[in-house]
Motif scaffolding. Structure first.
Motif, PDB file in Angstrom:
ATOM      1  N   LEU A  25       0.797  -1.315   0.042  1.00 13.42           N
ATOM      2  CA  LEU A  25      -0.233  -0.049   0.166  1.00 13.42           C
ATOM      3  C   LEU A  25       0.877   1.247  -0.048  1.00 13.42           C
ATOM      4  CD1 LEU A  25      -2.691  -0.468   2.764  1.00 13.42           C
ATOM      5  CD2 LEU A  25      -3.031  -0.599   0.231  1.00 13.42           C
ATOM      6  N   GLU A  28       2.756   1.453  -3.537  1.00 14.12           N
ATOM      7  CA  GLU A  28       1.794   1.639  -4.844  1.00 14.12           C
ATOM      8  C   GLU A  28       0.690   2.655  -4.824  1.00 14.12           C
ATOM      9  OE1 GLU A  28       0.517  -2.102  -5.225  1.00 14.12           O
ATOM     10  OE2 GLU A  28       2.605  -2.924  -5.131  1.00 14.12           O
ATOM     11  N   VAL A  29       0.283   3.368  -3.324  1.00 14.72           N
ATOM     12  CA  VAL A  29      -0.647   4.146  -3.380  1.00 14.72           C
ATOM     13  C   VAL A  29      -0.167   5.595  -3.022  1.00 14.72           C
ATOM     14  CG1 VAL A  29      -2.925   4.779  -2.236  1.00 14.72           C
ATOM     15  CG2 VAL A  29      -2.087   2.619  -2.777  1.00 14.72           C
ATOM     16  N   TYR A  30       0.378   6.259  -4.144  1.00 15.58           N
ATOM     17  CA  TYR A  30       1.141   7.701  -3.908  1.00 15.58           C
ATOM     18  C   TYR A  30       0.073   8.801  -4.488  1.00 15.58           C
ATOM     19  CZ  TYR A  30       2.181   6.039  -8.499  1.00 15.58           C
ATOM     20  OH  TYR A  30       2.065   5.506  -9.869  1.00 15.58           O
ATOM     21  N   PRO A  33      -5.982  11.439  -3.633  1.00  8.64           N
ATOM     22  CA  PRO A  33      -7.303  10.879  -3.781  1.00  8.64           C
ATOM     23  C   PRO A  33      -8.278  12.114  -4.451  1.00  8.64           C
ATOM     24  CG  PRO A  33      -6.774  11.240  -1.279  1.00  8.64           C
ATOM     25  CD  PRO A  33      -5.443  11.403  -2.145  1.00  8.64           C
ATOM     26  N   PRO A  39      -3.451   7.476 -10.778  1.00  3.70           N
ATOM     27  CA  PRO A  39      -3.065   6.902  -9.441  1.00  3.70           C
ATOM     28  C   PRO A  39      -3.851   7.770  -8.395  1.00  3.70           C
ATOM     29  CG  PRO A  39      -1.221   7.767 -10.836  1.00  3.70           C
ATOM     30  CD  PRO A  39      -2.522   7.634 -11.705  1.00  3.70           C
ATOM     31  N   ARG A  42      -7.140   5.708  -8.073  1.00  6.93           N
ATOM     32  CA  ARG A  42      -6.728   4.370  -7.173  1.00  6.93           C
ATOM     33  C   ARG A  42      -6.723   4.924  -5.480  1.00  6.93           C
ATOM     34  NH1 ARG A  42      -1.696   0.144  -7.109  1.00  6.93           N
ATOM     35  NH2 ARG A  42      -2.593  -1.222  -5.675  1.00  6.93           N
ATOM     36  N   ALA A  43      -5.974   5.944  -5.161  1.00  6.60           N
ATOM     37  CA  ALA A  43      -6.052   6.478  -3.672  1.00  6.60           C
ATOM     38  C   ALA A  43      -7.682   6.571  -3.277  1.00  6.60           C
ATOM     39  CB  ALA A  43      -5.275   7.558  -3.767  1.00  6.60           C
ATOM     40  N   LEU A  46      -9.443   3.275  -2.591  1.00  5.49           N
ATOM     41  CA  LEU A  46      -9.181   2.745  -1.219  1.00  5.49           C
ATOM     42  C   LEU A  46      -9.923   3.363  -0.107  1.00  5.49           C
ATOM     43  CD1 LEU A  46      -5.354   2.731  -0.787  1.00  5.49           C
ATOM     44  CD2 LEU A  46      -6.764   0.592  -1.180  1.00  5.49           C
ATOM     45  N   THR A 244      -5.002   8.689   3.383  1.00  5.95           N
ATOM     46  CA  THR A 244      -5.280   7.619   2.663  1.00  5.95           C
ATOM     47  C   THR A 244      -5.014   6.222   3.192  1.00  5.95           C
ATOM     48  OG1 THR A 244      -5.297   8.886   0.796  1.00  5.95           O
ATOM     49  CG2 THR A 244      -5.342   6.755   0.299  1.00  5.95           C
TER      50      THR A 244
END
Ligand code: PLP
Length: 402
Positions: A25, A28-30, A33, A39, A42-43, A46, A244
């Motif tokens: 996490l 990969e989650v940068y 949001p 990207p 994706r945030a 989540l 996030t």
């Protein structure tokens, strides 16, 4: 971690099944949001997934959830909002807030601050069993009021409060109810659709998520929430890029709770009752606070007559056992438990008490170790008189306004 960790009410360890997911996490989650690109999306996904987990677990709607940094923030935010609403709706009178005498420091400090700014604050007394006095609450509600704050379960005694009765008293008079559910989260079933509270507050680290993330659920209709941090996020009510990863971890721990991969609640109740019975047999002059009324399954708050609780804690620590003398916010100080004072305990007993709070990492062997080491510790302290009770000062308490 201490070999035996019995301080889950202060903060809980991360469940292993969630820990394994965190490195990926973080890597990969940068994205932000709020960004529209992949990207960012994706945030956002989540956060949305975490909100869906919470909504399913707590039986509320996704839209009623607002992320915060902690339980204290949720309490302060809800209280400030209720007072702002009262000022908007009833400009002819001062806002009036009722809080129980055993609330968390974040509630008591907010109320103290509000008093400085023209809010009337009244204290709802607590019975010697640790339950809020609902007869006194009904009397206090005979005068106009804007907000009632009573926690769901007390952090020190674990006593579960009569929240259904409190919310129906509030609803009958159109008064908002703030229920601090920080300690019940994950430990007993919670159905927010029937709880009847306008605001319910939660904290991530009490279920094993990292510190720095919590959430507030607002179920009341109409304008009951006012901006805390100005900005665009969270419907303009709490600006700032959401935590996030923190939100995602809360969602994953809740997912594990829902699947019974992490078991916290009822299973621990039996162990605590056996533990308390075993200590009662071995240690004279012992009091189980809140005994005989509904309590969280994971909490035993025990007073040892004539013994300084901090002394017991230090000796337990030397044996690899981590417990607490009550609320974590006051550890490091030697103030007596404010909850026990509110229950009518004298200051000596309030300083003689130790809280054992278990969680999903706890086994019966952990309790057995405490059952072995604790009686000689208490006996030794009593024999040598090695306690510091006379040097301890009383805490400042909130004055009743009328
Ligand atoms: N409310 C209760 C009942 C608590 O026990 C705590 C923490 O101990 C809080 C609120 C505050 O939570 P946080 O540490 O997330 O601010």
């Amino acid at each position: 971690m201490a070999a035996i960790y019995l301080d889950h009410n202060a903060s809980a360890p991360l469940p292993e099944c969630v820990a394994t997911e965190i490195p990926a996490l973080l890597r990969e989650v940068y994205g932000n949001p709020s960004s529209l690109h992949a990207p960012g999306r994706r945030a956002r996904r989540l956060i949305n997934d975490a909100q869906d987990e919470l909504a399913a677990y707590l039986n509320c709607s996704h839209q009623q959830i607002f992320w915060t940094s902690c339980g204290s923030e949720g309490n302060s935010w809800a209280m400030a909002s209720a007072v702002a609403r009262a000022r908007a709706e009833h400009p002819e009178r001062a806002p009036r807030v009722l809080i129980s005498a055993m609330e968390h420091d974040s509630v008591i400090s907010s109320a103290e601050d509000m008093k400085e700014h023209g809010v009337i604050v009244d204290i709802i007394p607590v019975t010697c069993a640790g339950l809020v006095d609902t007869v006194a609450l009904a009397q206090l509600l005979e005068q106009p009021a804007d907000l009632v704050v009573v926690m769901h379960a007390n952090n020190e005694t674990g006593v579960i409060q009569p929240v259904a009765e409190i919310s129906s008293l509030c609803q009958a008079r159109g008064v908002l109810y703030l229920c601090d559910a920080v300690q019940t989260f994950g430990k007993i079933p919670l159905d927010l659709s029937t709880l009847g509270a306008a605001y319910i507050t939660f904290s991530g680290h009490k279920i094993g998520a990292p510190k720095g993330v919590g959430f507030l659920v607002v179920t009341a209709k109409g304008r009951v929430l006012y901006p805390l941090i100005h900005g665009k996020q969270q419907k303009g009510l709490r600006g700032g890029t959401e935590n996030t990863i923190g939100a995602a971890i809360v969602g994953r721990v809740v997912h594990a709770l829902r699947k019974d991969d992490v078991v916290w609640g009822a299973a621990l109740g039996g162990m605590h009752r056996r533990f308390e019975a075993a200590l009662k047999e071995r240690i004279p002059g012992l009091i189980i606070h809140g005994e005989g009324v509904p309590r969280l399954p994971n909490t035993s708050f025990i007073g040892f007559e004539g013994v300084e609780g901090d002394g017991v804690l230090l000796n337990l620590d030397l044996q690899g056992v981590a417990a607490s003398s009550g609320s974590a916010c006051s550890s490091g100080s030697i103030n007596p438990s404010s909850t026990l004072l509110a229950m009518g305990c004298d200051a000596k007993m309030a300083r003689s008490s130790v809280r054992f709070s278990s969680g999903f990492t706890t086994s019966w062997e952990d309790f057995e170790k405490v059952i072995d080491v604790l009686p000689p510790i208490v006996e030794r302290i009593r024999r040598t008189g090695a306690n510091r009770q006379d040097k301890v000062r009383r805490p400042a308490t909130l004055e009743v306004s009328s």
